[in-house]
Design a protein around this motif. Structure first.
Motif, mmCIF file in Angstrom:
data_model
loop_
_atom_site.group_PDB
_atom_site.id
_atom_site.type_symbol
_atom_site.label_atom_id
_atom_site.label_comp_id
_atom_site.label_asym_id
_atom_site.label_seq_id
_atom_site.Cartn_x
_atom_site.Cartn_y
_atom_site.Cartn_z
ATOM 1 N N ARG A 115 36.128 -41.114 -18.308
ATOM 2 C CA ARG A 115 35.446 -40.286 -19.304
ATOM 3 C C ARG A 115 34.431 -39.426 -18.558
ATOM 4 O O ARG A 115 33.646 -39.933 -17.764
ATOM 5 N N ASP B 62 31.320 -36.663 -19.019
ATOM 6 C CA ASP B 62 30.345 -36.175 -19.988
ATOM 7 C C ASP B 62 29.137 -35.637 -19.240
ATOM 8 O O ASP B 62 28.575 -36.335 -18.401
ATOM 9 N N VAL C 26 39.357 -38.141 -20.023
ATOM 10 C CA VAL C 26 38.763 -37.771 -21.305
ATOM 11 C C VAL C 26 37.506 -36.936 -21.038
ATOM 12 O O VAL C 26 36.602 -37.394 -20.333
ATOM 13 N N VAL C 27 37.474 -35.726 -21.578
ATOM 14 C CA VAL C 27 36.309 -34.859 -21.410
ATOM 15 C C VAL C 27 35.694 -34.631 -22.785
ATOM 16 O O VAL C 27 36.238 -33.894 -23.605
ATOM 17 N N ASP C 28 34.559 -35.315 -23.021
ATOM 18 C CA ASP C 28 33.836 -35.121 -24.272
ATOM 19 C C ASP C 28 33.074 -33.807 -24.239
ATOM 20 O O ASP C 28 33.071 -33.046 -25.192
ATOM 21 N N ASP C 29 32.403 -33.579 -23.120
ATOM 22 C CA ASP C 29 31.588 -32.388 -22.953
ATOM 23 C C ASP C 29 31.400 -32.176 -21.464
ATOM 24 O O ASP C 29 31.267 -33.137 -20.709
ATOM 25 N N SER D 285 40.843 -33.731 -24.480
ATOM 26 C CA SER D 285 39.596 -33.016 -24.758
ATOM 27 C C SER D 285 39.748 -32.088 -25.949
ATOM 28 O O SER D 285 40.844 -31.627 -26.246
ATOM 29 N N ASN E 212 40.743 -26.824 -22.132
ATOM 30 C CA ASN E 212 42.135 -26.955 -22.565
ATOM 31 C C ASN E 212 42.940 -25.735 -22.137
ATOM 32 O O ASN E 212 44.097 -25.852 -21.742
ATOM 33 N N LEU F 278 41.163 -35.180 -28.582
ATOM 34 C CA LEU F 278 40.422 -36.449 -28.549
ATOM 35 C C LEU F 278 40.955 -37.443 -29.580
ATOM 36 O O LEU F 278 41.019 -38.644 -29.315
#
Length: 135
Positions: free
Chosen positions: A32, A34, A64-67, A97, A103, A122
């Motif tokens: 992940r 962030d 996983v890229v939240d921000d 993401s 993306n 997500l």
């Protein structure tokens, strides 16, 4: 997180913005991202795990890229190097993401990555993990 001795001898805190995801299937690495990414995140967190996976024969990653606020120049370079590291061992990378500009980059440049690369939203994290584990 940990401490590191700086060039001038002072102890500085290292805060990794890349963390491992729990509950990944055997043979799948999950991360992940962030916040702000630095080269130390790659050197201390990602490269050792990628090296170990390559020794076992295959590299399968869920990212996983939240921000993502910022990538240092060293992190950009290490990101590029990552794709050329153990090139024949890469099998599947799921990029998860809702960050639109990231993306778009995956859609445009994903073909340059070793192995198969696929984008997921997500909300579809479980599907991304299942796809990454497939043969």
């Amino acid at each position: 997180m940990g401490a590191r001795l700086s060039a001038v001898g002072a102890i500085t805190e290292v805060h990794h913005m890349i963390t491992l995801l729990d509950g990944m299937p055997d043979g799948v690495l999950g991360y992940r991202i962030d916040g702000e990414i630095h080269a130390s995140d790659y050197v201390d967190v990602i490269f050792p795990a990628i090296d170990a996976a390559a020794e076992r024969g295959e590299i399968r990653v869920v990212l996983v890229v939240d921000d993502l606020d910022k990538m240092s120049g060293g992190a950009v370079w290490d990101d590029f190097r990552l794709g050329t590291h153990h090139i024949s061992a890469w099998k599947r990378t799921a990029f998860v993401s809702d960050v639109d500009w990231m993306n778009h980059l995956v859609a445009v440049f994903g073909w340059m990555s070793p192995g198969k690369v696929k984008h997921f939203r997500l909300a579809d994290l479980d599907d991304a993990i299942a796809w990454t584990a497939e043969d």
